[in-house]
Scaffold this motif. Structure first.
Motif, PDB file in Angstrom:
ATOM      1  N   TYR A 229       0.811  -1.467   0.450  1.00 30.60           N
ATOM      2  CA  TYR A 229      -0.145   0.152   0.349  1.00 30.60           C
ATOM      3  C   TYR A 229       0.743   1.545  -0.210  1.00 30.60           C
ATOM      4  CZ  TYR A 229       0.909   0.615   5.374  1.00 30.60           C
ATOM      5  OH  TYR A 229       1.740   0.764   6.292  1.00 30.60           O
ATOM      6  N   MET A 231       1.338   4.503   1.918  1.00 31.52           N
ATOM      7  CA  MET A 231       1.713   5.879   2.569  1.00 31.52           C
ATOM      8  C   MET A 231       2.323   6.843   3.304  1.00 31.52           C
ATOM      9  SD  MET A 231       1.987   4.518   7.273  1.00 31.52           S
ATOM     10  CE  MET A 231       3.836   4.311   6.793  1.00 31.52           C
ATOM     11  N   ILE A 236       5.044   0.718   0.899  1.00 33.81           N
ATOM     12  CA  ILE A 236       5.596  -0.550   1.470  1.00 33.81           C
ATOM     13  C   ILE A 236       4.346  -1.586   1.634  1.00 33.81           C
ATOM     14  CG2 ILE A 236       4.771  -0.920   3.928  1.00 33.81           C
ATOM     15  CD1 ILE A 236       5.263   2.226   4.678  1.00 33.81           C
ATOM     16  N   PRO A 238       3.872  -5.644   3.599  1.00 28.90           N
ATOM     17  CA  PRO A 238       3.624  -5.297   4.897  1.00 28.90           C
ATOM     18  C   PRO A 238       4.477  -6.251   5.591  1.00 28.90           C
ATOM     19  CG  PRO A 238       1.464  -5.098   4.524  1.00 28.90           C
ATOM     20  CD  PRO A 238       2.710  -4.633   3.538  1.00 28.90           C
ATOM     21  N   ARG A 243       0.229  -9.629   9.517  1.00 30.88           N
ATOM     22  CA  ARG A 243       0.706  -7.988  10.080  1.00 30.88           C
ATOM     23  C   ARG A 243       0.557  -8.508  11.773  1.00 30.88           C
ATOM     24  NH1 ARG A 243      -1.992  -3.735   7.247  1.00 30.88           N
ATOM     25  NH2 ARG A 243       0.006  -2.681   8.188  1.00 30.88           N
ATOM     26  N   GLU A 246       0.950  -5.892  14.683  1.00 27.65           N
ATOM     27  CA  GLU A 246       0.562  -4.692  15.782  1.00 27.65           C
ATOM     28  C   GLU A 246      -0.053  -4.880  16.384  1.00 27.65           C
ATOM     29  OE1 GLU A 246      -0.227  -1.378  11.843  1.00 27.65           O
ATOM     30  OE2 GLU A 246      -1.237  -3.388  11.765  1.00 27.65           O
TER      31      GLU A 246
ATOM     32  N   CYS B  62      11.044  -0.212  17.199  1.00 32.91           N
ATOM     33  CA  CYS B  62      10.998   0.830  16.209  1.00 32.91           C
ATOM     34  C   CYS B  62      10.443   2.054  17.143  1.00 32.91           C
ATOM     35  CB  CYS B  62      10.138   0.716  15.581  1.00 32.91           C
ATOM     36  SG  CYS B  62      10.455  -0.979  13.955  1.00 32.91           S
ATOM     37  N   GLY B  90      10.215  -1.003   6.805  1.00 34.31           N
ATOM     38  CA  GLY B  90       8.390  -1.173   6.988  1.00 34.31           C
ATOM     39  C   GLY B  90       7.823  -0.658   7.442  1.00 34.31           C
ATOM     40  N   ILE B  91       8.533  -1.729   9.157  1.00 37.09           N
ATOM     41  CA  ILE B  91       7.829  -1.384  10.408  1.00 37.09           C
ATOM     42  C   ILE B  91       8.147  -0.291  11.178  1.00 37.09           C
ATOM     43  CG2 ILE B  91       8.009  -2.858  12.490  1.00 37.09           C
ATOM     44  CD1 ILE B  91       8.867  -4.671  11.336  1.00 37.09           C
ATOM     45  N   GLU B  94       5.689   2.626   9.392  1.00 38.12           N
ATOM     46  CA  GLU B  94       4.567   2.304  10.176  1.00 38.12           C
ATOM     47  C   GLU B  94       4.003   2.967  11.785  1.00 38.12           C
ATOM     48  OE1 GLU B  94       4.029  -2.477   8.965  1.00 38.12           O
ATOM     49  OE2 GLU B  94       2.361  -1.094   7.388  1.00 38.12           O
ATOM     50  N   LYS B  97       4.705   6.662  11.405  1.00 36.84           N
ATOM     51  CA  LYS B  97       2.752   6.875  11.188  1.00 36.84           C
ATOM     52  C   LYS B  97       2.071   6.610  12.582  1.00 36.84           C
ATOM     53  CE  LYS B  97      -0.400   7.854   8.020  1.00 36.84           C
ATOM     54  NZ  LYS B  97      -0.857   9.556   7.227  1.00 36.84           N
ATOM     55  N   LYS B  98       2.058   6.032  13.387  1.00 36.37           N
ATOM     56  CA  LYS B  98       0.375   5.716  13.895  1.00 36.37           C
ATOM     57  C   LYS B  98       1.383   6.043  15.345  1.00 36.37           C
ATOM     58  CE  LYS B  98      -1.142   1.568  16.169  1.00 36.37           C
ATOM     59  NZ  LYS B  98      -0.805   0.230  17.209  1.00 36.37           N
TER      60      LYS B  98
END
Lengths: 246, 246
Positions: A229, A231, A236, A238, A243, A246, B62, B90-91, B94, B97-98
């Protein structure tokens, strides 16, 4: 007995060369390579002696490098990217064998285009991928399509090398059509041209739009898998299909 | 706004790092990484400040790196190989962003295990290849087998990352069995352990014998395509299927 070191110097600039590549170039008495590659190195190592041959003369260039290594202690044969990935490492070994040359050979790996492009685009290569060249100069076209099809069927990220040339205008379109049998036309695609060089440029598009985009032989095309996807302008993939992190 | 640079430093030694990676590590105020990677860097950059976290704490690492980058100008997050290939790039994006972290992020590519191993083995990656991890921690096992099967079906060279662990003793055997549906048991296979590090070792075997060989999580396994052969102890995949260059 001389030593022939086959060196991949990465995208093109000094910054992306490994220390091993820099050292091997500095130590070489003569640096042999395709004209374009030699021209990239001249400003970085202006004091070296170079021997350049034009494109399409790969075997001749290898013969020259092997002969030089028979006469000198240290010869470097250079290419951009990784000389061990679609590079000259294999041909030069075969040429040396054929000539029964008594030389030592070493391969110094470099940053290949897929790595350089991925870093520019974000993090598209976090999962399994296939590296496929669209040049059918030495590969039957039907085998190339089969590989694209298989990569699509098993949802691998696809890195296309040599996506387009004057003679191969429609191949990337065919590749996209094959992949769209398995993944959405919305699948993110990243294109990087001249990765890591001064004239570097890149853009994001989709699998469905790829056929309308500007491409040439200096581009590498990274096509996401079904989970890739975008972002904030970064591509990216995943790491986990579920996943879990997360 | 701080900058977080995600750096792949290649196989492990200074020699195989790019100049860009060296510079980014040297400029960083704090270097964050998995304990094993940090331990590889300490002797090379003894003056740096490091923060290490144990394995399996990727997200925590991260988060730590992102938080540090919010408070400092330059933070480096390091891993061996290429941080953009099965790496942390990638992680960390993410996570940033979070957390809505106002930081700049850069990825510095490194020599991935496939490149490092290929250079040691000879010239096995002269043609299209698939890079597939046998770790099913975050990938359904059936998808892994499908990818192996598709790579076999389309005669791609196969690079297996994470070929074996304590919990995954038989996966490499299954992978070999799948590939032997399509290519001969005599197909050359090269195994490199700790590529580019002091304890580096490598050997050649065949697809049929692979199940009997010593392997662990520090190995990368390169399985030739139908044209790959051994010449004077080197594993070579010819560049052209019709060998037009001879």
């Amino acid at each position: 007995m001389g030593r022939l070191t086959v060196i991949g110097f990465g995208p093109g600039g000094y910054e992306d060369m490994t220390n091993r590549a820099v050292k091997a170039i500095q130590e070489a008495e003569i640096v042999v390579g395709y004209t374009t590659y030699v021209d990239l190195l001249r400003p970085i190592f202006p004091e070296k002696e170079y021997m350049a041959t034009p494109m399409m003369q790969e075997v001749k260039r290898c013969e020259m490098a092997v002969e030089l290594a028979e006469q000198h202690e240290k010869i470097a044969m250079v290419s951009s990217g990784d000389s061990g990935i679609y590079g000259m490492a294999g041909i030069v070994m075969e040429v040396a064998k054929k000539k029964q040359a008594d030389i030592e050979m070493k391969v110094v790996p470099g940053i290949t285009a897929a790595s350089a492009a991925a870093a520019i685009l974000g993090a598209p290569l976090m999962h399994d991928f296939s590296v496929i060249s669209l040049s059918d100069l030495m590969t039957p076209l039907e085998l190339i399509w089969k590989r694209i099809d298989c990569a699509g069927m098993s949802d691998m990220i696809v890195c296309l090398y040599n996506p387009k040339s004057k003679k191969r205008q429609t191949y990337v379109e065919t590749a996209a059509d094959i992949l769209m049998k398995y993944r959405s036309a919305d699948t993110p695609v990243g294109v990087v041209r001249h990765a890591g060089r001064e004239e570097e440029s890149s853009y994001l598009t989709t699998l469905g739009e790829l056929k309308h985009m500007s491409l040439d032989m200096f581009c590498v095309v990274l096509i996401g898998n079904s989970t890739t996807y975008i972002m904030d302008g970064k591509m990216i993939t995943p790491r986990g299909y579920e996943r879990k992190y997360e």
